[in-house]
Motif scaffolding. Structure first.
Motif, PDB file in Angstrom:
ATOM      1  N   UNK A  77      -6.500   3.033  -5.486  1.00 51.62           N
ATOM      2  CA  UNK A  77      -7.066   3.251  -6.820  1.00 51.62           C
ATOM      3  C   UNK A  77      -5.974   3.246  -7.874  1.00 51.62           C
ATOM      4  N   UNK A  78      -6.340   2.768  -9.059  1.00 50.89           N
ATOM      5  CA  UNK A  78      -5.426   2.748 -10.199  1.00 50.89           C
ATOM      6  C   UNK A  78      -6.091   3.453 -11.372  1.00 50.89           C
ATOM      7  N   UNK A  79      -5.290   4.140 -12.150  1.00 49.57           N
ATOM      8  CA  UNK A  79      -5.742   4.790 -13.374  1.00 49.57           C
ATOM      9  C   UNK A  79      -4.822   4.378 -14.502  1.00 49.57           C
ATOM     10  N   UNK A  80      -5.406   4.150 -15.672  1.00 49.14           N
ATOM     11  CA  UNK A  80      -4.630   3.952 -16.889  1.00 49.14           C
ATOM     12  C   UNK A  80      -4.537   5.293 -17.589  1.00 49.14           C
ATOM     13  N   UNK A  81      -4.808   5.312 -18.871  1.00 48.45           N
ATOM     14  CA  UNK A  81      -4.694   6.555 -19.634  1.00 48.45           C
ATOM     15  C   UNK A  81      -5.884   7.489 -19.436  1.00 48.45           C
ATOM     16  N   UNK A  82      -7.009   6.973 -18.949  1.00 50.20           N
ATOM     17  CA  UNK A  82      -8.193   7.813 -18.781  1.00 50.20           C
ATOM     18  C   UNK A  82      -8.394   8.273 -17.349  1.00 50.20           C
ATOM     19  N   UNK A  83      -9.583   8.819 -17.099  1.00 47.22           N
ATOM     20  CA  UNK A  83      -9.925   9.321 -15.765  1.00 47.22           C
ATOM     21  C   UNK A  83     -10.873   8.394 -15.012  1.00 47.22           C
ATOM     22  N   UNK A  84     -11.015   7.159 -15.485  1.00 52.60           N
ATOM     23  CA  UNK A  84     -11.887   6.177 -14.819  1.00 52.60           C
ATOM     24  C   UNK A  84     -11.068   5.399 -13.787  1.00 52.60           C
ATOM     25  N   UNK A 100       0.818  -1.208   0.000  1.00 51.00           N
ATOM     26  CA  UNK A 100       0.000   0.000   0.000  1.00 51.00           C
ATOM     27  C   UNK A 100       0.851   1.257   0.000  1.00 51.00           C
ATOM     28  N   UNK A 101       2.122   1.137   0.264  1.00 50.72           N
ATOM     29  CA  UNK A 101       3.001   2.303   0.242  1.00 50.72           C
ATOM     30  C   UNK A 101       3.305   2.720  -1.181  1.00 50.72           C
ATOM     31  N   UNK A 102       3.851   3.909  -1.356  1.00 55.58           N
ATOM     32  CA  UNK A 102       4.185   4.386  -2.703  1.00 55.58           C
ATOM     33  C   UNK A 102       5.220   3.490  -3.377  1.00 55.58           C
ATOM     34  N   UNK A 103       5.074   3.272  -4.685  1.00 57.61           N
ATOM     35  CA  UNK A 103       6.010   2.455  -5.447  1.00 57.61           C
ATOM     36  C   UNK A 103       6.490   3.152  -6.707  1.00 57.61           C
ATOM     37  N   UNK A 104       5.913   4.276  -7.074  1.00 57.36           N
ATOM     38  CA  UNK A 104       6.310   5.002  -8.277  1.00 57.36           C
ATOM     39  C   UNK A 104       6.916   6.329  -7.899  1.00 57.36           C
ATOM     40  N   UNK A 105       6.883   7.262  -8.819  1.00 56.56           N
ATOM     41  CA  UNK A 105       7.407   8.589  -8.519  1.00 56.56           C
ATOM     42  C   UNK A 105       6.249   9.497  -8.111  1.00 56.56           C
ATOM     43  N   UNK A 106       6.425  10.267  -7.011  1.00 53.00           N
ATOM     44  CA  UNK A 106       5.345  11.141  -6.534  1.00 53.00           C
ATOM     45  C   UNK A 106       4.866  12.067  -7.652  1.00 53.00           C
ATOM     46  N   UNK A 107       3.559  12.330  -7.654  1.00 53.29           N
ATOM     47  CA  UNK A 107       2.986  13.171  -8.705  1.00 53.29           C
ATOM     48  C   UNK A 107       1.817  13.960  -8.151  1.00 53.29           C
ATOM     49  N   UNK A 108       1.555  15.104  -8.783  1.00 49.54           N
ATOM     50  CA  UNK A 108       0.346  15.860  -8.474  1.00 49.54           C
ATOM     51  C   UNK A 108      -0.812  15.159  -9.173  1.00 49.54           C
ATOM     52  N   UNK A 109      -1.877  14.937  -8.435  1.00 37.49           N
ATOM     53  CA  UNK A 109      -3.031  14.255  -8.996  1.00 37.49           C
ATOM     54  C   UNK A 109      -3.905  15.246  -9.751  1.00 37.49           C
ATOM     55  N   UNK A 110      -4.177  14.984 -11.018  1.00 38.36           N
ATOM     56  CA  UNK A 110      -5.057  15.879 -11.776  1.00 38.36           C
ATOM     57  C   UNK A 110      -6.442  15.956 -11.125  1.00 38.36           C
ATOM     58  N   UNK A 111      -7.070  17.136 -11.132  1.00 41.22           N
ATOM     59  CA  UNK A 111      -8.386  17.307 -10.498  1.00 41.22           C
ATOM     60  C   UNK A 111      -9.446  16.333 -11.006  1.00 41.22           C
ATOM     61  N   UNK A 112      -9.435  15.990 -12.292  1.00 39.80           N
ATOM     62  CA  UNK A 112     -10.446  15.074 -12.839  1.00 39.80           C
ATOM     63  C   UNK A 112     -10.322  13.696 -12.194  1.00 39.80           C
ATOM     64  N   UNK A 113      -9.123  13.260 -11.905  1.00 42.17           N
ATOM     65  CA  UNK A 113      -8.922  11.952 -11.272  1.00 42.17           C
ATOM     66  C   UNK A 113      -9.382  11.996  -9.812  1.00 42.17           C
ATOM     67  N   UNK A 114      -9.097  13.088  -9.102  1.00 39.58           N
ATOM     68  CA  UNK A 114      -9.558  13.205  -7.718  1.00 39.58           C
ATOM     69  C   UNK A 114     -11.088  13.216  -7.656  1.00 39.58           C
ATOM     70  N   UNK A 115     -11.719  13.945  -8.548  1.00 40.56           N
ATOM     71  CA  UNK A 115     -13.188  13.992  -8.590  1.00 40.56           C
ATOM     72  C   UNK A 115     -13.771  12.609  -8.884  1.00 40.56           C
TER      73      UNK A 115
END
Length: 142
Positions: free
Chosen positions: A129-136, A54-69
């Motif tokens: 949560x996981x996201x691919x190329x979209x916002x789903x 459950x801990x971070x495994x990639x590089x930290x990133x700002x989450x786009x607002x559409x993904x948070x919503x």
């Protein structure tokens, strides 16, 4: 002359059968459903993926607002009433279309997929949560 050939063929056949019987002597055939193979060549069961931490495994990133919503909306549909808190958001290269969270019996596109892994806490529970190329969002439930 046919008799010696027949005797030779019978002797060869008898020798072959004797060798085959000796090769399997002392071993038993597995009964149906028996999965206990103790031979040194027995390989472990096939695993499609290891459980992700459950801990971070990639590089930290700002989450786009559409993904948070999209995450907040998904939590509401799941009956989570508490305010979600972002634990981590990271850019990840997933090894296939399962986004690092395969479901048993499913097959996935075999290609590197750029995406996000977002961990959220709400109502005393952690959501991965996981996201691919979209916002789903795809909730990874292990």
């Amino acid at each position: 002359m046919p008799a010696p050939r027949a005797a030779l063929a019978a002797a060869i056949l008898l020798s072959a059968l004797t060798l085959a019987a000796c090769a399997t002597e002392g071993t038993s055939m597995p009964s149906p459903g028996d999965t206990s193979d103790t031979s040194p060549s027995a390989r472990p069961p096939f695993r499609t993926a290891s459980p992700a931490p459950l801990g971070p495994t990639g590089s930290p990133a700002d989450l786009p607002p559409a993904k948070w919503e999209a995450i907040v909306a998904d939590l509401v549909t799941r009956g989570v009433a508490g305010e979600p808190v972002l634990v981590s958001a990271e850019r990840v290269e997933f090894s296939d279309g399962s986004l690092g969270c395969p479901s048993p019996g499913m097959s996935y596109r075999q290609a590197i997929v750029d995406g996000y892994r977002v961990v959220v806490r709400a109502d005393g529970r952690t959501f991965d949560y996981r996201f691919g190329s979209g916002d789903e969002p795809r909730l990874c439930e292990r």
